[in-house]
Design a protein around this motif. Sequence first.
Motif, PDB file in Angstrom:
ATOM      1  N   ASN A 105      18.810  37.694  28.111  1.00  0.00           N
ATOM      2  CA  ASN A 105      17.576  36.939  27.884  1.00  0.00           C
ATOM      3  C   ASN A 105      16.621  37.121  29.059  1.00  0.00           C
ATOM      4  O   ASN A 105      17.051  37.366  30.198  1.00  0.00           O
ATOM      5  CB  ASN A 105      17.871  35.446  27.716  1.00  0.00           C
ATOM      6  N   GLY A 106      15.316  36.955  28.769  1.00  0.00           N
ATOM      7  CA  GLY A 106      14.324  36.963  29.842  1.00  0.00           C
ATOM      8  C   GLY A 106      14.398  35.669  30.639  1.00  0.00           C
ATOM      9  O   GLY A 106      14.713  34.603  30.098  1.00  0.00           O
ATOM     10  N   ARG A 107      14.082  35.738  31.918  1.00  0.00           N
ATOM     11  CA  ARG A 107      14.101  34.552  32.769  1.00  0.00           C
ATOM     12  C   ARG A 107      12.788  33.779  32.617  1.00  0.00           C
ATOM     13  O   ARG A 107      11.726  34.363  32.347  1.00  0.00           O
ATOM     14  CB  ARG A 107      14.286  34.947  34.234  1.00  0.00           C
ATOM     15  N   PRO A 108      12.826  32.441  32.805  1.00  0.00           N
ATOM     16  CA  PRO A 108      11.580  31.666  32.708  1.00  0.00           C
ATOM     17  C   PRO A 108      10.631  31.964  33.868  1.00  0.00           C
ATOM     18  O   PRO A 108      11.056  32.419  34.938  1.00  0.00           O
ATOM     19  CB  PRO A 108      12.072  30.216  32.767  1.00  0.00           C
ATOM     20  N   GLY A 109       9.346  31.721  33.620  1.00  0.00           N
ATOM     21  CA  GLY A 109       8.359  31.902  34.677  1.00  0.00           C
ATOM     22  C   GLY A 109       8.491  30.822  35.745  1.00  0.00           C
ATOM     23  O   GLY A 109       9.185  29.818  35.563  1.00  0.00           O
ATOM     24  N   GLU A 110       7.786  31.004  36.857  1.00  0.00           N
ATOM     25  CA  GLU A 110       7.828  30.042  37.960  1.00  0.00           C
ATOM     26  C   GLU A 110       6.416  29.759  38.445  1.00  0.00           C
ATOM     27  O   GLU A 110       5.438  30.393  38.017  1.00  0.00           O
ATOM     28  CB  GLU A 110       8.686  30.595  39.101  1.00  0.00           C
ATOM     29  N   GLY A 111       6.316  28.782  39.353  1.00  0.00           N
ATOM     30  CA  GLY A 111       5.015  28.457  39.938  1.00  0.00           C
ATOM     31  C   GLY A 111       4.443  29.619  40.721  1.00  0.00           C
ATOM     32  O   GLY A 111       5.120  30.638  40.951  1.00  0.00           O
ATOM     33  N   ARG A 112       3.189  29.444  41.111  1.00  0.00           N
ATOM     34  CA  ARG A 112       2.440  30.492  41.823  1.00  0.00           C
ATOM     35  C   ARG A 112       2.303  31.756  40.977  1.00  0.00           C
ATOM     36  O   ARG A 112       2.273  32.860  41.486  1.00  0.00           O
ATOM     37  CB  ARG A 112       3.097  30.821  43.163  1.00  0.00           C
ATOM     38  N   LYS A 113       2.271  31.551  39.680  1.00  0.00           N
ATOM     39  CA  LYS A 113       2.086  32.633  38.712  1.00  0.00           C
ATOM     40  C   LYS A 113       3.161  33.711  38.809  1.00  0.00           C
ATOM     41  O   LYS A 113       2.915  34.894  38.535  1.00  0.00           O
ATOM     42  CB  LYS A 113       0.702  33.262  38.857  1.00  0.00           C
ATOM     43  N   LYS A 114       4.353  33.279  39.213  1.00  0.00           N
ATOM     44  CA  LYS A 114       5.456  34.246  39.307  1.00  0.00           C
ATOM     45  C   LYS A 114       6.013  34.536  37.914  1.00  0.00           C
ATOM     46  O   LYS A 114       6.411  33.623  37.187  1.00  0.00           O
ATOM     47  CB  LYS A 114       6.560  33.697  40.204  1.00  0.00           C
ATOM     48  N   HIS A 115       6.051  35.813  37.593  1.00  0.00           N
ATOM     49  CA  HIS A 115       6.532  36.274  36.282  1.00  0.00           C
ATOM     50  C   HIS A 115       8.055  36.246  36.266  1.00  0.00           C
ATOM     51  O   HIS A 115       8.716  36.703  37.200  1.00  0.00           O
ATOM     52  CB  HIS A 115       6.044  37.709  36.034  1.00  0.00           C
ATOM     53  N   GLY A 116       8.620  35.706  35.179  1.00  0.00           N
ATOM     54  CA  GLY A 116      10.072  35.700  35.042  1.00  0.00           C
ATOM     55  C   GLY A 116      10.626  37.114  34.911  1.00  0.00           C
ATOM     56  O   GLY A 116       9.954  38.020  34.389  1.00  0.00           O
ATOM     57  N   LYS A 117      11.851  37.311  35.371  1.00  0.00           N
ATOM     58  CA  LYS A 117      12.474  38.639  35.304  1.00  0.00           C
ATOM     59  C   LYS A 117      12.778  39.013  33.857  1.00  0.00           C
ATOM     60  O   LYS A 117      13.258  38.197  33.071  1.00  0.00           O
ATOM     61  CB  LYS A 117      13.768  38.621  36.124  1.00  0.00           C
ATOM     62  N   PRO A 165      -3.648  24.868  37.550  1.00  0.00           N
ATOM     63  CA  PRO A 165      -2.382  25.331  36.969  1.00  0.00           C
ATOM     64  C   PRO A 165      -2.018  26.730  37.458  1.00  0.00           C
ATOM     65  O   PRO A 165      -2.886  27.602  37.576  1.00  0.00           O
ATOM     66  CB  PRO A 165      -2.657  25.315  35.471  1.00  0.00           C
ATOM     67  N   ASP A 166      -0.741  26.935  37.757  1.00  0.00           N
ATOM     68  CA  ASP A 166      -0.308  28.271  38.211  1.00  0.00           C
ATOM     69  C   ASP A 166       1.082  28.636  37.655  1.00  0.00           C
ATOM     70  O   ASP A 166       1.850  29.346  38.289  1.00  0.00           O
ATOM     71  CB  ASP A 166      -0.308  28.359  39.734  1.00  0.00           C
ATOM     72  N   GLY A 167       1.407  28.122  36.471  1.00  0.00           N
ATOM     73  CA  GLY A 167       2.710  28.448  35.863  1.00  0.00           C
ATOM     74  C   GLY A 167       2.764  29.893  35.397  1.00  0.00           C
ATOM     75  O   GLY A 167       1.881  30.366  34.671  1.00  0.00           O
ATOM     76  N   GLY A 168       3.806  30.635  35.804  1.00  0.00           N
ATOM     77  CA  GLY A 168       3.932  32.055  35.465  1.00  0.00           C
ATOM     78  C   GLY A 168       4.503  32.283  34.077  1.00  0.00           C
ATOM     79  O   GLY A 168       5.062  31.381  33.433  1.00  0.00           O
ATOM     80  N   ASP A 169       4.378  33.507  33.608  1.00  0.00           N
ATOM     81  CA  ASP A 169       4.872  33.885  32.283  1.00  0.00           C
ATOM     82  C   ASP A 169       6.385  34.131  32.319  1.00  0.00           C
ATOM     83  O   ASP A 169       6.952  34.541  33.336  1.00  0.00           O
ATOM     84  CB  ASP A 169       4.188  35.160  31.796  1.00  0.00           C
ATOM     85  N   GLY A 170       7.008  33.907  31.178  1.00  0.00           N
ATOM     86  CA  GLY A 170       8.437  34.205  31.058  1.00  0.00           C
ATOM     87  C   GLY A 170       8.677  35.702  30.895  1.00  0.00           C
ATOM     88  O   GLY A 170       7.806  36.464  30.456  1.00  0.00           O
ATOM     89  N   GLY A 171       9.863  36.117  31.283  1.00  0.00           N
ATOM     90  CA  GLY A 171      10.209  37.536  31.169  1.00  0.00           C
ATOM     91  C   GLY A 171      10.551  37.921  29.733  1.00  0.00           C
ATOM     92  O   GLY A 171      10.972  37.099  28.915  1.00  0.00           O
TER      93      GLY A 171
END
Length: 368
Positions: free
Chosen positions: A68-80, A33-39
């Motif tokens: 609002n904060g942006r949702p996270g993305e794959g490769r553990k990318k943090h949402g804005k 799993p590599d789902g990133g955190d939401g902003g």
Amino acid sequence: MFIDSVKLTVSSGKGGQGAVSFRREKFMPKGGPDGGDGGKGGDIYFVVDKNTHTLSHFKGKKVLKAQNGRPGEGRKKHGKNGQPLVLVVPPGTEVRDAETGELLLDLTKDGDRVLFLEGGKGGKGNWHFKSPTNQRPTYAQPGLPGKSRDIILELKLIADVGLVGFPNVGKSTLISVVSNAKPEIANYEFTTLTPKLGVVDVDEFSSFVMADIPGIIGGASEGKGLGLKFLKHIERTKTLLFMIDISSYRELLTQYKILKKELLKFSEHLSKRSYAIALTKIDSMDIEEANQKIEKFIKDLKEEPGGENIYGLDDKYLYFLQDRENIDRNQPYFIFPISAVANINIKPLIFALNDMIKMERKSEKSSD
């Protein structure tokens, strides 16, 4: 346009959703799993700016919301993270709860930046939930909601001297002569419909702020005329200058008593402000008649309770002066005849007001 009260609903931003994602790369068909955190959702801030003198930029706005904060993305990318919402207000702005009237913030100092509502926290992506017993988590946290609040912004002007008097007594003329303010001036009542601020230069090194408040009439504290709407602006002034028309059909003492009564009924705190008296339109009558009126007024004041604290004429400054070491806020600091139109005694008045302001500041420091 001068607006001193607005009702708003403000909301901080919602946190972004955490992502559910799995690593998919060449030669790694079963990546973890590599789902990133939401902003994080945007915060709500209040910023105090002395270059702003009204709440008119909120006119027509009912709901203000941070991003609002942006949702996270794959490769553990943090949402804005969501952009904060910054509400710029003038010094003297109160933030109150719209339902209860509770004072939430009192914003008086220029440059202050105060966090009011914090944005929602972003949700965690699914990689946080990986464990030996759950190597393929399909769950991610939703973002936390933002906070919302119904508020009332109410501006109470901050000035060193507040001008208090009946309509058409010469307040607008005085502030236009001694400061950079340009109020409407005409020979009829209620030309001043909104408070005006002006900076008065005393000398090269000192100045003070003067506020022209719309005219007060008898019953103003009970809602008559414009007085009740704007009396609140006097609450924050350090000192008051009662302006009494020497040419009016009303006795000088009568004008004085009505003004004192309306201020006292509106707020007990106002009765504790240092104040002085300017007898206006001195150019409208001959010197002998003016002197008789002034002498009678001084005599009447001395017969009032506590009137023994009113001193005689100060030859150096040409005004009636209290004991500078023990200021009595129940009596005028000075009584001074002036004419703003004819420029009579205007410069000495400025120096006298500056003396009173210095005395008040000294008194405040000694009481701290």
